[in-house]
Design a protein around this motif. Structure first.
Motif, short mmCIF file in Angstrom:
data_model
loop_
_atom_site.label_atom_id
_atom_site.label_comp_id
_atom_site.label_asym_id
_atom_site.label_seq_id
_atom_site.Cartn_x
_atom_site.Cartn_y
_atom_site.Cartn_z
N GLU A 86 0.83 -1.20 0.00
CA GLU A 86 0.00 0.00 0.00
C GLU A 86 0.86 1.26 0.00
N GLY A 87 1.91 1.24 0.83
CA GLY A 87 2.84 2.38 0.87
C GLY A 87 3.53 2.58 -0.46
N ALA A 88 3.94 1.47 -1.09
CA ALA A 88 4.62 1.56 -2.38
C ALA A 88 3.68 2.12 -3.45
N ALA A 89 2.43 1.69 -3.41
CA ALA A 89 1.45 2.20 -4.39
C ALA A 89 1.24 3.70 -4.19
N LYS A 90 1.15 4.11 -2.94
CA LYS A 90 0.97 5.53 -2.64
C LYS A 90 2.18 6.33 -3.12
N ASN A 91 3.38 5.81 -2.82
CA ASN A 91 4.60 6.49 -3.27
C ASN A 91 4.69 6.53 -4.79
N ALA A 92 4.28 5.45 -5.42
CA ALA A 92 4.33 5.40 -6.89
C ALA A 92 3.39 6.44 -7.49
#
Length: 172
Positions: A86-92
């Motif tokens: 989820e964090g990676a998707a948000k950062n992406a």
């Protein structure tokens, strides 16, 4: 050489008795000299097998404990992995937005630079065109009047010609 197989398949009572007696003698000799060694070997073997069974049981219990620990760690790892994804998707998404904004800004800068370059090139082309027209006009003027004007007057006439070329005053 004739071999008769019936001699090899016969059962004779004397042979059976002799085999039994020789077997009994071998067993008595073995019991007298080797029985303690054989019993010690079987006891050691029995103890080794019992120890292996006990170690196997202990390994099974340890394995079950490790399995419970593994399942607990796996469940927590799944939760962590979900949070990381989820964090990676948000950062992406944030990075994508930043990259798009930068790309738009760079495109706009390139567009402005290109327009400025086009304007400079246009002015330069007009200057070159004026110079070319001036040169052509000088040559035409020289041929027409068959004499050469001084350069200052010539330049003044040509500049005046070029400045008014295409204007309404020039055509009138």
């Amino acid at each position: 050489m004739n071999i008769d197989i019936t001699n090899y398949l016969r059962l004779d009572l004397v042979d059976v008795i002799l085999v039994c007696i020789s077997t009994l003698i071998i067993c008595l000799v073995a019991k007298h000299f080797f029985w303690d060694v054989i019993l010690d070997y079987f006891d050691a073997r029995h103890k080794a097998i019992a120890d292996d069974i006990a170690a196997g049981e202990q390994a099974r219990k340890d394995g079950e404990e490790y399995k419970v620990q593994y399942e607990t760690q796996l469940a927590s790892a799944r939760g962590e992995a979900h949070a990381i994804l989820e964090g990676a998707a948000k950062n992406a998404n944030e990075e994508r937005k930043e990259v798009l904004a930068k790309a738009r800004e760079e495109a706009e800068n390139l567009k402005q630079k290109a327009l400025a370059d086009i304007e400079r090139e246009k002015v330069q082309a007009q200057k070159e065109m004026k110079q070319t027209i001036t040169d052509v006009a000088f040559e035409a003027a020289e041929k027409i009047i068959k004499k050469e004007l001084d350069e200052k007057d010539q330049q003044r006439y040509v500049d005046d010609f070029i400045e008014h070329a295409g204007d309404d005053t020039w055509q009138a």
